[in-house]
Design an enzyme around this catalytic site. Sequence first.
Site, PDB file in Angstrom:
ATOM      1  N   ASN A 164      37.690  61.940  40.298  1.00  9.41           N
ATOM      2  CA  ASN A 164      36.504  61.097  40.276  1.00  9.41           C
ATOM      3  C   ASN A 164      35.720  61.439  41.548  1.00  9.41           C
ATOM      4  OD1 ASN A 164      34.604  59.088  40.335  1.00  9.41           O
ATOM      5  ND2 ASN A 164      36.050  57.407  40.001  1.00  9.41           N
ATOM      6  N   LYS A 191      38.308  60.718  44.470  1.00 10.71           N
ATOM      7  CA  LYS A 191      39.531  59.972  44.144  1.00 10.71           C
ATOM      8  C   LYS A 191      40.290  60.793  43.133  1.00 10.71           C
ATOM      9  CE  LYS A 191      37.470  55.455  44.444  1.00 10.71           C
ATOM     10  NZ  LYS A 191      36.723  54.633  43.531  1.00 10.71           N
ATOM     11  N   ARG A 226      35.745  62.431  35.733  1.00 11.57           N
ATOM     12  CA  ARG A 226      34.841  61.339  35.383  1.00 11.57           C
ATOM     13  C   ARG A 226      33.417  61.843  35.594  1.00 11.57           C
ATOM     14  NH1 ARG A 226      32.989  56.343  38.867  1.00 11.57           N
ATOM     15  NH2 ARG A 226      31.909  55.202  37.250  1.00 11.57           N
ATOM     16  N   HIS A 260      30.497  52.334  32.886  1.00  7.89           N
ATOM     17  CA  HIS A 260      31.868  51.777  32.880  1.00  7.89           C
ATOM     18  C   HIS A 260      32.514  51.924  31.499  1.00  7.89           C
ATOM     19  CE1 HIS A 260      30.767  48.648  36.247  1.00  7.89           C
ATOM     20  NE2 HIS A 260      31.286  49.740  36.795  1.00  7.89           N
ATOM     21  N   ASN A 269      33.002  45.742  42.086  1.00  5.54           N
ATOM     22  CA  ASN A 269      31.838  45.733  42.962  1.00  5.54           C
ATOM     23  C   ASN A 269      30.597  46.017  42.115  1.00  5.54           C
ATOM     24  OD1 ASN A 269      30.690  45.349  45.492  1.00  5.54           O
ATOM     25  ND2 ASN A 269      30.616  47.565  45.848  1.00  5.54           N
ATOM     26  N   ARG A 322      24.093  44.941  43.810  1.00  5.37           N
ATOM     27  CA  ARG A 322      22.952  45.157  42.907  1.00  5.37           C
ATOM     28  C   ARG A 322      22.460  43.837  42.319  1.00  5.37           C
ATOM     29  NH1 ARG A 322      26.377  49.239  39.953  1.00  5.37           N
ATOM     30  NH2 ARG A 322      26.256  51.135  41.197  1.00  5.37           N
ATOM     31  N   GLY A 326      37.481  40.422  38.271  1.00  3.84           N
ATOM     32  CA  GLY A 326      37.979  39.882  37.002  1.00  3.84           C
ATOM     33  C   GLY A 326      39.487  39.760  36.970  1.00  3.84           C
ATOM     34  N   GLU A 355      41.133  53.248  34.485  1.00  7.47           N
ATOM     35  CA  GLU A 355      40.209  54.299  34.074  1.00  7.47           C
ATOM     36  C   GLU A 355      40.836  55.685  34.185  1.00  7.47           C
ATOM     37  OE1 GLU A 355      37.235  52.082  36.552  1.00  7.47           O
ATOM     38  OE2 GLU A 355      35.827  53.085  35.221  1.00  7.47           O
TER      39      GLU A 355
HETATM   40  P1  AMP Z   1      36.496  47.195  42.073  1.00  7.92           P
HETATM   41  O1  AMP Z   1      35.090  47.704  42.160  1.00  7.92           O
HETATM   42  O2  AMP Z   1      36.962  47.006  40.665  1.00  7.92           O
HETATM   43  O3  AMP Z   1      37.464  47.957  42.930  1.00  7.92           O
HETATM   44  O4  AMP Z   1      36.446  45.716  42.691  1.00  7.92           O
HETATM   45  C1  AMP Z   1      36.234  45.491  44.068  1.00  7.92           C
HETATM   46  C2  AMP Z   1      35.922  44.035  44.296  1.00  7.92           C
HETATM   47  O5  AMP Z   1      36.975  43.206  43.772  1.00  7.92           O
HETATM   48  C3  AMP Z   1      35.843  43.623  45.760  1.00  7.92           C
HETATM   49  O6  AMP Z   1      34.552  43.846  46.283  1.00  7.92           O
HETATM   50  C4  AMP Z   1      36.157  42.137  45.721  1.00  7.92           C
HETATM   51  O7  AMP Z   1      34.970  41.399  45.532  1.00  7.92           O
HETATM   52  C5  AMP Z   1      37.009  41.976  44.479  1.00  7.92           C
HETATM   53  N1  AMP Z   1      38.406  41.653  44.778  1.00  7.92           N
HETATM   54  C6  AMP Z   1      39.417  42.512  45.070  1.00  7.92           C
HETATM   55  N2  AMP Z   1      40.565  41.833  45.279  1.00  7.92           N
HETATM   56  C7  AMP Z   1      40.279  40.523  45.105  1.00  7.92           C
HETATM   57  C8  AMP Z   1      41.033  39.310  45.179  1.00  7.92           C
HETATM   58  N3  AMP Z   1      42.330  39.302  45.474  1.00  7.92           N
HETATM   59  N4  AMP Z   1      40.380  38.150  44.928  1.00  7.92           N
HETATM   60  C9  AMP Z   1      39.076  38.122  44.630  1.00  7.92           C
HETATM   61  N5  AMP Z   1      38.305  39.235  44.540  1.00  7.92           N
HETATM   62  C10 AMP Z   1      38.893  40.407  44.773  1.00  7.92           C
END
Ligand code: AMP
Length: 401
Positions: A10, A17, A92, A181, A212, A242, A333, A385
């Site tokens: 990625n 990554k 990706r 996504h 994010n 965003r 989520g 992913e």
């Molecule tokens: P991703 O882009 O899927 O890696 O998600 C990253 C985002 O997940 C971070 O910016 C946080 O806002 C959220 N996040 C990660 N760990 C936690 C957690 N334990 N509780 C709440 N939000 C989280």
Amino acid sequence: MSSTRVLVLNSGSSSVKYQLLDMRDSSRLAAGLVERIGEETSRLKHTPHGGEAREWTGSVPDHEAALKAVATELAKDGLGLDSPELAAIGHRVVHGGLRFTEPTVVDDAVLAEIERLVPVAPLHNPANLTGIRTAQALRPDLPQVAVFDTAFHTTMPESAARYAIDVETADAHRVRRYGFHGTSHAYVSRATAKLLGRAPEDVNVIVLHLGNGASASAVRGGRCVDTSMGLTPLEGLVMGTRSGDMDPAVIFHLMRVGGMSADEIDTLLNNRSGLIGLCGDNDMREIRRRIDEGDERARLAFDIYIHRLKKYIGAYYAVLGRVDAVAFTAGVGENSAPVREAAVAGLEQLGLAVDDGLNAVRGDEPRLISPADARVAVAVVPTDEEMEIATQTYALVGKDG
Ligand code: AMP
């Protein structure tokens, strides 16, 4: 010796990554990340499966050097890229336009088409291309497979994919809703059907990918019928940085009245909006901590985030007509019980509810968080992913391995 390994790459503008997977048993052999490529303080973190992570900081001038560094780390674990066990490299690729509806083995024509899509994905596609070309140079004999973030959404009907603007202008500039996504939405919608013990063809799912970056999708019988991101990942939900949806006239207003340039507004809406623009933090953990301390700006940011999310749940409920499950995935989520609770609060009339006890449970496995008698299942389904890219890559090239 059979070739059953797939390296998933990625490639971002300044990062790579990667994961090495063995498709015989879908096991993860190694994973890692090279960050800050092009700077003096580039960092590599490599974790072999079941082993200690190794970190290294130094200068990694470009993607070629990054991939060579990855190859060196893998070789230390006896997993070198020269191994005959490597079947393919899966990449990706963010934007596949309308042409790429499936994972595709890369050749010169495919590279040219990904290049042609750079104007609609100026940040992502150039980095993805660099990753592919670098991997090709390293292993010219190996199939390179492009797996597109947009592919899952190419089943959207025209009524969902078109903006209501002049058709000739839109077509001349390839302006339409592509969605992103897609690899995650595909994986999570299938995994949700599996969790329910049903075939994907029989299940309608609303997938909420809240990381994010964040996007929602409406999936009918395994096919995407609507998604919240559009021409670019800017449309839709409130995200970490965003804005998501807003009146497009805000842009003209900022140009005419605010004296801002197109580039300045681009940066504002992509990097300084969403949660970070509203309250100065884009990490949901930090926002929840501030709310617990009575911080009003964090509270408002959270409320705006939830309001938008709820609107999309309602919209996709209407699009699908019948909903079997709502699935939460990605960083927020998967981890934020307060977000999940707030997103479905008050939607009991739609058959949606969460059980507080189940919602509080943490874990890495797909799980239901709705009460046992709920009409609609609410689920937490961790996305993967890399596994999806590897699965699609291997399905394409692995048969004769
Ligand atoms: P991703 O882009 O899927 O890696 O998600 C990253 C985002 O997940 C971070 O910016 C946080 O806002 C959220 N996040 C990660 N760990 C936690 C957690 N334990 N509780 C709440 N939000 C989280």
